[in-house]
Scaffold this motif. Structure first.
Motif, short mmCIF file in Angstrom:
data_model
loop_
_atom_site.label_atom_id
_atom_site.label_comp_id
_atom_site.label_asym_id
_atom_site.label_seq_id
_atom_site.Cartn_x
_atom_site.Cartn_y
_atom_site.Cartn_z
N UNK A 1 74.53 42.07 14.36
CA UNK A 1 73.70 40.87 14.31
C UNK A 1 74.41 39.75 15.07
N UNK A 2 73.78 39.28 16.13
CA UNK A 2 74.40 38.27 16.99
C UNK A 2 74.19 36.88 16.44
N UNK A 3 75.11 35.97 16.81
CA UNK A 3 74.94 34.56 16.44
C UNK A 3 73.60 34.06 16.97
N UNK A 4 72.85 33.31 16.17
CA UNK A 4 71.54 32.82 16.64
C UNK A 4 71.69 31.78 17.74
N UNK A 5 70.72 31.74 18.61
CA UNK A 5 70.67 30.73 19.67
C UNK A 5 70.09 29.46 19.09
N UNK A 6 70.83 28.37 19.18
CA UNK A 6 70.43 27.13 18.52
C UNK A 6 69.30 26.39 19.20
N UNK A 7 69.07 26.66 20.51
CA UNK A 7 68.06 25.90 21.24
C UNK A 7 66.65 26.20 20.76
#
Length: 447
Positions: free
Chosen positions: A99-105
């Protein structure tokens, strides 16, 4: 749907073409037409070989093929590999996704959930990547690796999102463009972590990615070309203005370090461009227009099937000839043909139309002076078979004789259909399969 080139083996002059499933995700499945992929090889008499496996996409990675198999809907369910014969396929096990870090944009809840988007495979200097945006999965296979090296899990794509992904030496570079306007760019490590995130809007929204060399990536934006230095810290440099016509998505190929070919992913766009990236210098765009005159086609039916043509090459307006005959008499029509394709195993000759159906004429056929015996007289037409081979370049003459039975008028169709050799057929046990037709028409009057 139009076939497209999926994989190329330039050293051996082979290409693989087909629909795959990635272009029509909503129409693919067990109830739909199979996603056939065919191998073509340069040469006059080389068969078109269909792969006996359904794949969502396919790439050539050196001396092997890598494909993604589907499970009823296009999705990243299995990745397989084979040597270039494509005869035996072996599964590359998929590791558990990280599970990858979420993209904040982008907020995950923004926008509507997209439809299954299919799987796109692409080959890059640092590996093959499989992208299933509809499931949020990204899988990377390093060059020469016998396994899928890592899989990242991101939130599934929302409606109107474009995903661009290329492997890097330490991970994978991911760009997501939403609604063709806003983009987020992240460099993930293999464990799904990232240290920085770049956000772009409008004119700098991303339309394509490529690795230039070990440490530099090329970003193709709506109105700019930009280089991204990956280490020691990600940094954007050399933002060069460019003018693209209605850019949407670009396919990229890194030919060698510092040279990237780009092309718009559109059947209507025929241009191609090279981006030259010299160390320490801004990228240079070299545009190439499509040639005004095209060379010989890579593949036509004549390259792999028998193909008959009329030798006299009459204009289409003369394809309809007149033929009159008296009751109790006979009249003949003759025309020469030539095989411009590969070896034919034989030929069907069909003659039919209203004058035959209502009994105005009786029909006999000669081929090169030899009278043929009818094999069927159904549906208002009479069918003959010629069971001898027709070599490439061979010529012949068909003679149609009408014997007047009773007064009447009407149109008769004459159709020649060569038989393809069994090695060109999906089922080699079948005989008499035809893939092309040659026709002419007779305006018939019986007085």
């Amino acid at each position: 749907m139009t076939n497209c080139v999926l994989a190329v083996d330039p050293e051996r002059g082979r290409i693989w073409v087909g629909r795959g499933a990635q272009r029509e995700a909503d129409k693919f499945g067990p109830e739909s037409q199979s996603a056939h992929i065919f191998c073509l090889q340069e040469g006059w008499d080389t068969p078109v070989t269909p792969l006996d496996i359904e794949l969502a996409d396919l790439v050539c990675d050196g001396d092997r093929l890598i494909g993604c198999q589907v499970d009823g809907r296009p999705g990243l369910s299995r990745i397989l590999w084979s040597d270039l014969s494509a005869s035996q396929w072996q599964t590359m096990p998929l590791p558990e996704p990280v599970v990858a870090d979420p993209i904040g944009f982008f907020f995950p809840e923004e926008g509507r959930q997209g439809e299954p988007s299919g799987v796109l495979l692409s080959r890059h200097p640092h590996g093959v990547v499989a992208v299933d945006a509809g499931s949020g999965l990204i899988a990377v296979i390093r060059p020469g690796s016998p396994k899928v090296d890592f899989v990242l899990k991101l939130p599934p794509a929302r409606l109107e999102e474009q995903w661009f992904v290329v492997p890097t030496p330490t991970g994978v570079l991911v760009a997501i463009t939403r609604n063709g306007m806003d983009s987020a760019l992240v460099h993930y490590s293999e464990d799904g972590r990232f240290s920085d995130e770049f956000n772009m809007e409008e004119s700098s929204s991303i339309r394509g990615l490529a690795m230039v060399d070990e440490n530099w990536a090329l970003l193709i934006m709506k109105e700019f070309l930009t280089l991204l230095r990956l280490s020691p810290e990600p940094e954007l440099v050399h933002m060069v203005p460019v003018s693209f016509e209605a850019p949407f998505r670009f396919g990229t190929v890194t030919a060698r370090p510092g040279r990237v070919w780009i092309v718009q992913d559109s059947v209507e766009h025929r241009g191609i461009a090279e981006v030259r990236c010299e160390e320490g210098a801004p990228p240079e765009l070299w545009m190439f227009e499509a040639p005004e005159t095209q060379g010989a086609p890579l593949w036509t039916y004549a390259r792999s099937r028998p193909l008959l043509v009329w030798e006299d090459e009459e204009p289409r307006s003369l394809e309809r000839a007149g033929l009159s005959v008296s009751v109790g008499a006979a009249a003949s029509w003759r025309r020469r043909f030539r095989n411009e394709g590969t070896q034919a195993m034989g030929m069907d000759i069909q003659v039919g139309g209203r004058p035959y159906k209502v009994g105005s004429v009786r029909i006999t056929v000669r081929l090169d002076g030899q009278e043929l015996v009818p094999v069927s007289t159904e549906g208002g037409e009479v069918r003959f078979e010629h069971r001898s081979g027709i070599a490439p370049g061979a010529s012949g003459e068909v003679e149609i004789t009408l014997h007047g039975q009773q007064a009447g008028t009407g149109l008769l169709a004459v159709t020649l259909s060569p038989w393809s050799p069994s090695r060109y057929l999906l089922d080699p046990t079948r005989q008499g399969e035809t893939h092309s037709r040659l026709s002419s028409f007779l305006d018939t009057t019986v007085e």
